[in-house]
Structures are given as structure tokens and as C-alpha cells.
Design an enzyme around this catalytic site. Structure first.
Site, PDB file in Angstrom:
ATOM      1  N   ASN A 113       9.083 -19.457 -30.388  1.00  4.69           N
ATOM      2  CA  ASN A 113       9.624 -19.868 -31.689  1.00  4.69           C
ATOM      3  C   ASN A 113       9.105 -18.953 -32.782  1.00  4.69           C
ATOM      4  O   ASN A 113       8.001 -18.417 -32.693  1.00  4.69           O
ATOM      5  CB  ASN A 113       9.279 -21.335 -31.984  1.00  4.69           C
ATOM      6  CG  ASN A 113       7.995 -21.488 -32.782  1.00  4.69           C
ATOM      7  OD1 ASN A 113       7.996 -21.351 -34.006  1.00  4.69           O
ATOM      8  ND2 ASN A 113       6.898 -21.775 -32.090  1.00  4.69           N
ATOM      9  N   PHE A 117       7.293 -22.349 -40.567  1.00  2.00           N
ATOM     10  CA  PHE A 117       7.003 -23.527 -41.393  1.00  2.00           C
ATOM     11  C   PHE A 117       8.238 -24.021 -42.150  1.00  2.00           C
ATOM     12  O   PHE A 117       8.164 -24.335 -43.348  1.00  2.00           O
ATOM     13  CB  PHE A 117       5.868 -23.241 -42.390  1.00  2.00           C
ATOM     14  CG  PHE A 117       4.500 -23.120 -41.796  1.00  2.00           C
ATOM     15  CD1 PHE A 117       4.242 -23.446 -40.476  1.00  2.00           C
ATOM     16  CD2 PHE A 117       3.434 -22.673 -42.575  1.00  2.00           C
ATOM     17  CE1 PHE A 117       2.949 -23.335 -39.936  1.00  2.00           C
ATOM     18  CE2 PHE A 117       2.144 -22.558 -42.050  1.00  2.00           C
ATOM     19  CZ  PHE A 117       1.909 -22.886 -40.728  1.00  2.00           C
ATOM     20  N   SER A 177      -0.559 -20.212 -37.111  1.00  2.00           N
ATOM     21  CA  SER A 177       0.835 -19.911 -36.786  1.00  2.00           C
ATOM     22  C   SER A 177       1.062 -18.410 -36.915  1.00  2.00           C
ATOM     23  O   SER A 177       0.656 -17.804 -37.913  1.00  2.00           O
ATOM     24  CB  SER A 177       1.788 -20.648 -37.726  1.00  2.00           C
ATOM     25  OG  SER A 177       3.113 -20.163 -37.556  1.00  2.00           O
ATOM     26  N   ASN A 179       3.940 -17.051 -37.364  1.00  5.88           N
ATOM     27  CA  ASN A 179       5.288 -16.841 -37.898  1.00  5.88           C
ATOM     28  C   ASN A 179       5.375 -16.800 -39.418  1.00  5.88           C
ATOM     29  O   ASN A 179       6.457 -16.676 -39.970  1.00  5.88           O
ATOM     30  CB  ASN A 179       6.220 -17.928 -37.349  1.00  5.88           C
ATOM     31  CG  ASN A 179       6.291 -17.900 -35.834  1.00  5.88           C
ATOM     32  OD1 ASN A 179       6.404 -16.834 -35.242  1.00  5.88           O
ATOM     33  ND2 ASN A 179       6.188 -19.064 -35.212  1.00  5.88           N
ATOM     34  N   THR A 180       4.229 -16.917 -40.104  1.00  5.91           N
ATOM     35  CA  THR A 180       4.154 -16.708 -41.545  1.00  5.91           C
ATOM     36  C   THR A 180       3.298 -15.470 -41.767  1.00  5.91           C
ATOM     37  O   THR A 180       2.115 -15.473 -41.403  1.00  5.91           O
ATOM     38  CB  THR A 180       3.530 -17.927 -42.257  1.00  5.91           C
ATOM     39  OG1 THR A 180       4.375 -19.062 -42.071  1.00  5.91           O
ATOM     40  CG2 THR A 180       3.362 -17.655 -43.741  1.00  5.91           C
ATOM     41  N   LYS A 215      -6.985 -25.775 -36.699  1.00  3.24           N
ATOM     42  CA  LYS A 215      -6.215 -25.309 -35.542  1.00  3.24           C
ATOM     43  C   LYS A 215      -6.241 -23.793 -35.497  1.00  3.24           C
ATOM     44  O   LYS A 215      -5.865 -23.123 -36.463  1.00  3.24           O
ATOM     45  CB  LYS A 215      -4.772 -25.808 -35.605  1.00  3.24           C
ATOM     46  CG  LYS A 215      -3.954 -25.478 -34.352  1.00  3.24           C
ATOM     47  CD  LYS A 215      -2.634 -26.218 -34.353  1.00  3.24           C
ATOM     48  CE  LYS A 215      -1.865 -26.000 -33.052  1.00  3.24           C
ATOM     49  NZ  LYS A 215      -0.634 -26.811 -32.996  1.00  3.24           N
ATOM     50  N   ASN A 244      -2.959 -22.745 -30.873  1.00  4.35           N
ATOM     51  CA  ASN A 244      -1.567 -22.556 -31.275  1.00  4.35           C
ATOM     52  C   ASN A 244      -0.861 -21.650 -30.248  1.00  4.35           C
ATOM     53  O   ASN A 244      -1.398 -21.383 -29.174  1.00  4.35           O
ATOM     54  CB  ASN A 244      -1.519 -21.933 -32.676  1.00  4.35           C
ATOM     55  CG  ASN A 244      -0.333 -22.394 -33.496  1.00  4.35           C
ATOM     56  OD1 ASN A 244       0.789 -22.435 -33.000  1.00  4.35           O
ATOM     57  ND2 ASN A 244      -0.570 -22.741 -34.752  1.00  4.35           N
TER      58      ASN A 244
END
Length: 366
Positions: A113, A117, A177, A179-180, A215, A244
Site C-alpha cells: 500500500n 494517511f 509509515s 508513504n508520507t 510504532k 509497520n
């Protein structure tokens, strides 16, 4: 009822693109009124866990990302989870990255993915949690993050605490994450120390002392992990979630074309990497706080292996895509069976019992 309906719908959902299937699943669960949900089944008392000042009826939780906007937490708890983590919630709504951004790797039982967010914002999450019945049972945490364009990301996390602490049983600070852009930089020692200081200061100004968890990513070097655990211990966070998704792509992946997609990899192939990082973190924490193990859990044996590696609690998400909504109960029943086989009086007695083996790579996924 929900489990049977979900299992029946699984073949159809797999024919849809991954994000559409996910959206339909959440939408359907959100429509189930609380009055129609079955009463929670009595869990094996040997599986109960005390952690972060909370009591969990069993150690199997739903990881953040499945119910980003806290639309269906009670329906999800009814599947047999001991706890559900909503989010990631950012202070302001944001669309996330462009679609497509969610990919199934069926041959690997994995998911990639790159959502970024996406969500409706903390105010909507707060309103839904506040509207839950006062008699609603079950542990519900909220995973908090920063908006992509935030000038001061630490301030976004502090705001998340201020807005959501009153309606969550615990909060998770998500700095891992992939993805940011730049978010994982907050795992660096100085940035993390400042972030945790501001988050914990914000907690001090809201009613109640809700547990704050951190996390982290599975892609850290051991020196980076040393610094993170040292910071978490110094700031006295309540727990650590390991881990994660990963940016790495294991050589054994069979879905080679899909594996080239950008984003975080989760699911079965993440187990070994995340469990080794979990064990390394457990050894470094030295009992200062409990750990939550996430990554690659798709059955009771892997859940128990996470516990042996150092997890007091475990979380899953991606395996639901491939195993269906009956998975949480199957894992919970399987953990009871394993306790019988091992002659253990309580699940907590297994926590960290093989941490050294997992840390050294001498134990692997099943």
C-alpha cells in the site's frame, strides 16, 4: 452473522480492485447497528493480558489502517479481536496519494500500500468514538499521524493527542509509515526526542493519563533501534509496536511484477523481518514497557511465535484479505490449544521466551 456474511462475500470482493473491496467491507460493517451485534464470546481466561494499565480479553488485535476513520470498531470487535486500533488519524482531512495505491500479491499472501494517511481527519474520528454507546465494551486505540503538508509535524501529533485522548483507550504515535515523504525521519534520535516530549506534554493537559505507544519501522539498523528504544525509555512511553510495513522486497516473492509497486509491503513475507526486529527491541527494552508484535501473522502459530519473540499483544491486518473474517477467532482458539500443548498456565508466561533465538535469526516463520 458477520463472519458468515463476510466469508460468503470474500470471492466477490477478491474480484474487485483492492481499495474498492476494502471500502465496501468497511461500509457494510458500519451499517450493522450495535444492537444487532452478538454479545462478546467469553475468551479463555488464560489469554487475558494486562498491559499499559489496560486489560485485554485476548492478545489478538486489529492493526491500524483497516478502519482508518473509526467507522466500524464495534463490528470489528465482534469478530473476536481483543482490541481494535483505528486510524491513522491526522488533524485535518486529506486525500492521500493518487489511486491505485493498494495492491494484493495473492501468491505471496501479501499487500503493498501507498495510501499516505488518507482519512477524514481527527474531528470525524473523535465524533464517531464519542457517539459509541456508554456501555460499549472492548479496547479501542487510535493511531495518530501528521498531515503531509504540515509545517510542524510534531505539533500535529500533539494536536492528535489533544483531540482524541478523551475517546481512546490508548494512542499510537505513528512515525513509521513509508508513504508520507520524510515521516520516517522522525525516528531519528533528536527528532524523536522532541516529538515524544511534545506528545507527552500534550497528554499531561488532557483528562486521564491515556497510554502512549510508539510504532516503528522494520527497516531500522540496530544502531537506530538502540537510539529509539533508549529515547522511548527515557521519555517513559507506555509501549512499542513493532512493526509497520517494509520498503524491502524479499527475494522469495513470487509476484515479481506487483512487487515493483512503490509502497510498504505487509502480510506473510514480513514475518521474519518484523519478528527479528521485535525480538531485538524486547531485549533492549529490558521490561521497561510491553511490546506489540505486528507483521505477517496469519494463524495461531505465528501469533504465538510473536509472543515468544517478546510481544505481550499482537496485531494483524493483511491476512484478513486472504483468510477472511473468521481469522481472529481461529487464532484465539489456536492460542488456547497451544497453551494446552505447552502446559502453560497463561499466555503471558510465554512472552519473550525465545527472544534471543529470534534476535539472532535462529528462529523463523512457520
Amino acid at each position: 452473522m458477520i463472519e458468515r456474511a463476510g466469508a460468503a462475500a470474500l470471492p466477490l470482493l477478491r474480484r474487485l480492485d483492492a481499495e474498492t473491496a476494502h471500502r465496501l467491507t468497511i461500509g457494510a460493517l458500519a451499517l450493522v447497528p450495535a444492537s444487532a451485534l452478538p454479545a462478546p464470546a467469553a475468551d479463555d481466561p488464560r489469554l487475558a493480558v494486562e498491559a499499559f494499565g489496560l486489560r485485554f480479553p485476548n492478545p489478538v488485535g486489529l492493526a491500524a489502517g483497516f478502519d482508518k476513520n473509526a467507522e466500524a470498531v464495534d463490528a470489528l470487535l465482534s469478530l473476536g479481536f481483543g482490541f481494535v486500533e483505528a486510524g491513522t488519524a491526522t488533524p485535518l482531512p486529506q486525500p492521500g496519494n493518487p489511486r491505485p495505491r493498494l495492491f494484493r500479491l495473492p501468491k505471496d499472501e501479501a499487500v503493498i500500500n501507498r495510501f499516505g494517511f488518507n482519512g477524514e481527519g481527527a474531528a470525524r474520528v473523535r465524533a464517531r468514538l464519542a457517539a459509541r454507546s456508554r456501555t460499549a465494551r472492548g479496547v479501542v486505540g487510535v493511531n495518530i499521524g501528521a498531515n503531509k503538508d504540515a509545517a510542524d509535524r510534531a505539533a500535529d501529533y500533539a494536536r492528535g493527542v489533544e483531540e482524541l485522548a478523551a475517546f481512546a483507550d490508548y494512542l499510537t504515535v505513528n512515525v513509521s509509515s513509508p508513504n508520507t515523504p520524510g515521516l520516517r525521519d522522525l525516528q531519528q534520535a533528536d527528532a524523536l526526542d522532541d516529538l515524544l516530549a511534545r506528545v507527552l506534554e500534550a497528554r499531561a493537559h488532557v483528562a486521564g493519563r491515556k497510554p502512549v505507544l510508539l510504532k516503528i519501522a522494520p527497516d531500522l539498523s540496530l544502531s537506530e533501534l538502540d537510539a529509539i528504544v533508549a529515547c522511548a525509555r527515557r521519555r517513559e512511553v507506555d509501549g512499542l509496536i513493532v512493526s509497520n510495513t517494509t520498503l524491502s522486497r524479499p527475494a522469495a516473492l513470487r509476484e515479481r511484477e506487483l512487487a515493483r509497486e512503490a509502497g510498504g509491503l505487509s502480510g506473510r513475507p514480513l514475518f521474519d523481518l518484523s519478528t527479528r526486529m521485535l525480538a531485538q527491541a524486547f531485549l533492549r527494552a529490558e521490561g521497561a514497557f510491553p511490546l506489540v508484535g505486528a507483521g505477517g501473522i496469519d494463524g495461531p502459530e505465528r501469533a504465538f511465535a510473536k509472543i515468544e519473540a517478546g510481544a505481550s499483544l499482537v496485531q494483524l491486518y493483511s491476512a484478513l484479505v486472504f483468510k477472511g473474517p473468521g481469522l481472529p477467532r481461529r487464532i484465539v482458539r489456536g492460542l488456547s490449544r497451544i497453551l494446552d500443548e505447552r502446559g502453560l498456565a497463561r499466555i503471558e508466561g510465554a512472552v519473550g521466551s525465545r527472544a534471543q533465538d529470534f534476535a539472532e535469526g535462529k528462529a523463523h516463520g512457520l
